[in-house]
Design an enzyme around this catalytic site. Structure first.
Site, PDB file in Angstrom:
ATOM      1  N   ASP A  13      -6.491  12.858 -24.129  1.00  0.00           N
ATOM      2  CA  ASP A  13      -6.488  11.682 -24.664  1.00  0.00           C
ATOM      3  C   ASP A  13      -6.397  11.620 -26.250  1.00  0.00           C
ATOM      4  O   ASP A  13      -6.864  10.839 -26.725  1.00  0.00           O
ATOM      5  CB  ASP A  13      -7.868  11.007 -24.450  1.00  0.00           C
ATOM      6  CG  ASP A  13      -8.434  11.334 -22.899  1.00  0.00           C
ATOM      7  OD1 ASP A  13      -7.616  11.216 -22.035  1.00  0.00           O
ATOM      8  OD2 ASP A  13      -9.686  11.591 -22.786  1.00  0.00           O
ATOM      9  N   GLY A  15      -3.367  10.880 -27.296  1.00  0.00           N
ATOM     10  CA  GLY A  15      -2.228  10.085 -27.379  1.00  0.00           C
ATOM     11  C   GLY A  15      -0.917  10.681 -27.196  1.00  0.00           C
ATOM     12  O   GLY A  15       0.119  10.426 -27.962  1.00  0.00           O
ATOM     13  N   LYS A  16      -1.005  11.639 -26.330  1.00  0.00           N
ATOM     14  CA  LYS A  16       0.305  12.388 -26.209  1.00  0.00           C
ATOM     15  C   LYS A  16       1.674  11.517 -25.447  1.00  0.00           C
ATOM     16  O   LYS A  16       2.484  11.848 -25.705  1.00  0.00           O
ATOM     17  CB  LYS A  16      -0.015  13.396 -24.886  1.00  0.00           C
ATOM     18  CG  LYS A  16      -0.785  14.741 -25.405  1.00  0.00           C
ATOM     19  CD  LYS A  16      -0.924  15.606 -24.459  1.00  0.00           C
ATOM     20  CE  LYS A  16      -1.839  15.229 -23.148  1.00  0.00           C
ATOM     21  NZ  LYS A  16      -3.295  14.850 -23.852  1.00  0.00           N
ATOM     22  N   ALA A  39      -4.443  13.002 -15.384  1.00  0.00           N
ATOM     23  CA  ALA A  39      -3.908  12.634 -16.619  1.00  0.00           C
ATOM     24  C   ALA A  39      -3.620  11.077 -16.688  1.00  0.00           C
ATOM     25  O   ALA A  39      -3.624  10.347 -15.657  1.00  0.00           O
ATOM     26  CB  ALA A  39      -2.565  13.574 -17.011  1.00  0.00           C
ATOM     27  N   GLY A  40      -3.981  10.577 -17.749  1.00  0.00           N
ATOM     28  CA  GLY A  40      -3.694   9.213 -18.128  1.00  0.00           C
ATOM     29  C   GLY A  40      -2.794   9.138 -19.370  1.00  0.00           C
ATOM     30  O   GLY A  40      -3.328   9.406 -20.198  1.00  0.00           O
ATOM     31  N   HIS A  41      -1.601   8.769 -19.222  1.00  0.00           N
ATOM     32  CA  HIS A  41      -0.766   8.462 -20.183  1.00  0.00           C
ATOM     33  C   HIS A  41      -0.608   6.919 -20.589  1.00  0.00           C
ATOM     34  O   HIS A  41       0.109   6.311 -19.564  1.00  0.00           O
ATOM     35  CB  HIS A  41       0.541   9.087 -20.178  1.00  0.00           C
ATOM     36  CG  HIS A  41       0.294  10.772 -20.418  1.00  0.00           C
ATOM     37  ND1 HIS A  41       1.314  11.569 -19.850  1.00  0.00           N
ATOM     38  CD2 HIS A  41      -0.864  11.447 -20.818  1.00  0.00           C
ATOM     39  CE1 HIS A  41       0.621  12.979 -20.186  1.00  0.00           C
ATOM     40  NE2 HIS A  41      -0.607  12.773 -20.449  1.00  0.00           N
ATOM     41  N   GLN A 222      -3.957  16.538 -20.240  1.00  0.00           N
ATOM     42  CA  GLN A 222      -5.420  17.107 -20.734  1.00  0.00           C
ATOM     43  C   GLN A 222      -5.170  17.770 -22.203  1.00  0.00           C
ATOM     44  O   GLN A 222      -4.315  17.006 -22.977  1.00  0.00           O
ATOM     45  CB  GLN A 222      -6.181  18.137 -19.708  1.00  0.00           C
ATOM     46  CG  GLN A 222      -6.255  17.580 -18.484  1.00  0.00           C
ATOM     47  CD  GLN A 222      -5.152  17.360 -17.374  1.00  0.00           C
ATOM     48  OE1 GLN A 222      -4.740  18.277 -17.253  1.00  0.00           O
ATOM     49  NE2 GLN A 222      -5.219  16.442 -16.750  1.00  0.00           N
TER      50      GLN A 222
HETATM   51  P1  IMP Z   1     -10.769  17.393 -13.441  1.00  0.00           P
HETATM   52  O1  IMP Z   1      -9.526  17.727 -14.155  1.00  0.00           O
HETATM   53  O2  IMP Z   1     -10.455  16.263 -12.570  1.00  0.00           O
HETATM   54  O3  IMP Z   1     -11.144  18.422 -12.305  1.00  0.00           O
HETATM   55  O4  IMP Z   1     -11.688  17.148 -14.458  1.00  0.00           O
HETATM   56  C1  IMP Z   1     -12.239  18.458 -15.017  1.00  0.00           C
HETATM   57  C2  IMP Z   1     -12.662  17.934 -16.575  1.00  0.00           C
HETATM   58  O5  IMP Z   1     -11.428  17.598 -17.152  1.00  0.00           O
HETATM   59  C3  IMP Z   1     -13.562  16.435 -16.608  1.00  0.00           C
HETATM   60  O6  IMP Z   1     -14.448  16.797 -17.898  1.00  0.00           O
HETATM   61  C4  IMP Z   1     -12.516  15.656 -17.076  1.00  0.00           C
HETATM   62  O7  IMP Z   1     -13.204  14.415 -17.430  1.00  0.00           O
HETATM   63  C5  IMP Z   1     -11.300  16.209 -17.801  1.00  0.00           C
HETATM   64  N1  IMP Z   1     -10.199  15.553 -17.737  1.00  0.00           N
HETATM   65  C6  IMP Z   1      -9.272  15.877 -16.668  1.00  0.00           C
HETATM   66  N2  IMP Z   1      -8.127  15.136 -16.996  1.00  0.00           N
HETATM   67  C7  IMP Z   1      -8.429  14.641 -18.300  1.00  0.00           C
HETATM   68  C8  IMP Z   1      -7.541  13.787 -19.006  1.00  0.00           C
HETATM   69  O8  IMP Z   1      -6.584  13.531 -18.906  1.00  0.00           O
HETATM   70  N3  IMP Z   1      -7.820  13.553 -20.129  1.00  0.00           N
HETATM   71  C9  IMP Z   1      -9.179  14.009 -20.587  1.00  0.00           C
HETATM   72  N4  IMP Z   1      -9.999  14.692 -19.967  1.00  0.00           N
HETATM   73  C10 IMP Z   1      -9.710  14.895 -18.642  1.00  0.00           C
END
Ligand code: IMP
Length: 428
Positions: A13, A15-16, A39-41, A222
């Site tokens: 998170d 800001g990629k 992921a959330g972009h 991530q």
């Molecule tokens: P998972 O990737 O859904 O297995 O989650 C494992 C950990 O990674 C958790 O703490 C999530 O909140 C974190 N996480 C997964 N994807 C993201 C992301 O895109 N940004 C921030 N944290 C993430």
């Protein structure tokens, strides 16, 4: 240098998406190499907001975009994202999007397992609940269904049997109903004609692209501190998120990663559980969260907020071989009288310059802070370093010294053009 690899240098998170979107102007291809739709972009282009989870950010610019073999792909989600972005005027065709035919699929049974385990666990990881971990487990366990299998009914049948032999006892143990093999096969066969037109040997395409002298932009998801090896294990995601994975997760070879651009937020945030030495539970943390709009793109969860941790980012610089950083969200720090930066940790009377791997040491460490003067002026929307207050520049310079990497870009708002270029990663 032809290629650039963009990775999050903290817990994600950072800001990629905006930076990848900005840099994709200068690239010929954009490649995702790990993670999935966890992921959330968020991209803001000319006032229009695009939220991507699985599609590489290059699609918005109409750049050839590749989902590499290192990504775990939920095909239903992929189709819905293609439809959503299509509705915003970006038509995703096989000319624009390539899906590695050797990428592994996330199935509904992975999501069930992820969510059921989180619900039952005493020590939750705080996953996104999207089946990422269980899908990677099946990949490493050599029982995953891959994209290419969708074209081969007999392979699919055999793989479903093998998969269910593993999952059925797990599901029963968690009180979940059995999966019907025939129904799963039918569902996969229904979506196969929509997915397969995008499927190709992505490594071969990338090899041709590199040989023709074109530029590749690798888009990490991530952040390095969520890396399954190097992150704050076990509170991590299930893939390697460090820059080295750009090679294995796309098939390009280790020299292909090029310039490694670490995206670094001017403070620290984290979603989910796990250690966070500089976390703030007071009004300052609340202010960072509110001003920074710190809510997860995927889950909507409020992010935990804290001061900048230079010790962790210094570690990230080493783990990723970071060439330079893009510093984001400096404007969230506008108006603070003083700012704190963590430079190391105290553990039982000892000072550590890095984050230790042992759980006991992690639980007892205390951050060592350095204080810097803040600034009252706004930095939001600045497009030139001359527009920045002197103390903001001092803050940036001190960060460079502490982490041992130069700032290549400064991002001063979510808008694409509110970016100050200090060094061009594609030229460096
Ligand atoms: P998972 O990737 O859904 O297995 O989650 C494992 C950990 O990674 C958790 O703490 C999530 O909140 C974190 N996480 C997964 N994807 C993201 C992301 O895109 N940004 C921030 N944290 C993430």
């Amino acid at each position: 240098m032809a290629n650039v690899t963009v990775i999050g240098a903290q817990w994600g998170d950072e800001g990629k998406g905006k930076l990848v979107d900005w840099l994709s102007n200068r690239a010929d291809v954009v490649v995702r190499f790990q993670g999935g739709h966890n992921a959330g972009h968020t991209l803001v282009v000319e006032g229009k907001t695009y939220k991507l989870s699985l599609l590489p950010s290059g699609v918005v610019q109409g750049k050839l975009s590749v989902i590499g073999n290192g990504v775990v792909v939920d095909p239903w989600h992929l189709l819905s994202e293609i439809e959503k972005i299509g509705g915003q005027g970006v038509a995703i065709t096989p000319d624009l999007l390539v899906l590695a035919d050797n990428a592994c699929l996330i199935l509904p049974l992975h999501r069930d397992l992820d969510q059921a385990r989180e619900a039952a666990a005493a020590n939750k990881i705080g996953t996104t609940g999207r089946g990422i971990g269980p899908a990677y487990e099946d990949k490493v366990g050599r029982r995953a269904i891959r994209v290419a299998d969708l074209a081969d009914r007999s392979a699919l049948e055999a793989k479903i049997d093998r998969l269910l032999a593993h999952h059925t006892p797990l599901r029963r143990g968690l009180g979940l109903p059995d999966v019907d093999a025939g129904a799963l096969l039918a569902e996969l066969e229904t979506l196969a004609p929509q997915i397969l037109p995008f499927a190709r040997p992505a490594w071969l395409l990338l090899d041709e692209i590199v040989k023709s002298g074109k530029r590749v932009l690798f888009e990490g998801a991530q952040g390095a501190l969520l890396d399954v090896d190097h992150g704050t294990y076990p509170y991590v995601t299930s893939s390697n998120t460090v820059a080295g994975q750009a090679a294995a997760g796309s098939g390009i070879g280790p020299r292909g990663a090029g310039y490694v651009l670490g995206i670094v937020k001017a403070y620290t945030t984290r979603v989910g559980e796990g250690p966070f030495p500089t976390e703030l539970f007071d009004a300052v943390g609340q202010r960072l969260g509110e001003r920074g709009h710190e809510f997860g793109t995927v889950t909507g969860r409020a992010r935990r907020c804290g001061w900048f941790d230079a010790a962790l980012v210094r570690q990230s610089v080493a783990l990723n071989g970071i060439s330079g950083i893009a510093l984001t969200k400096l404007d969230v720090l506008d108006g603070f009288e003083t700012l704190k930066v963590c430079v190391g940790y105290k553990v039982g009377g000892e000072t550590l310059s890095y984050f230790p791997a042992g759980l006991k040491a992690q639980a007892s460490l205390e951050p060592v802070y350095e204080e810097l003067d803040g600034w009252s002026e706004t930095t939001a929307g600045a497009r030139d370093t001359r527009d920045l207050p002197a103390n903001a520049i001092k803050y940036v310079r001190r960060i460079e010294e502490l982490i041992g990497a130069p700032v290549a870009l400064l991002s001063t708002s979510p808008e694409r053009d509110d970016t100050i270029l200090m060094r061009d990663p594609f030229q460096d």
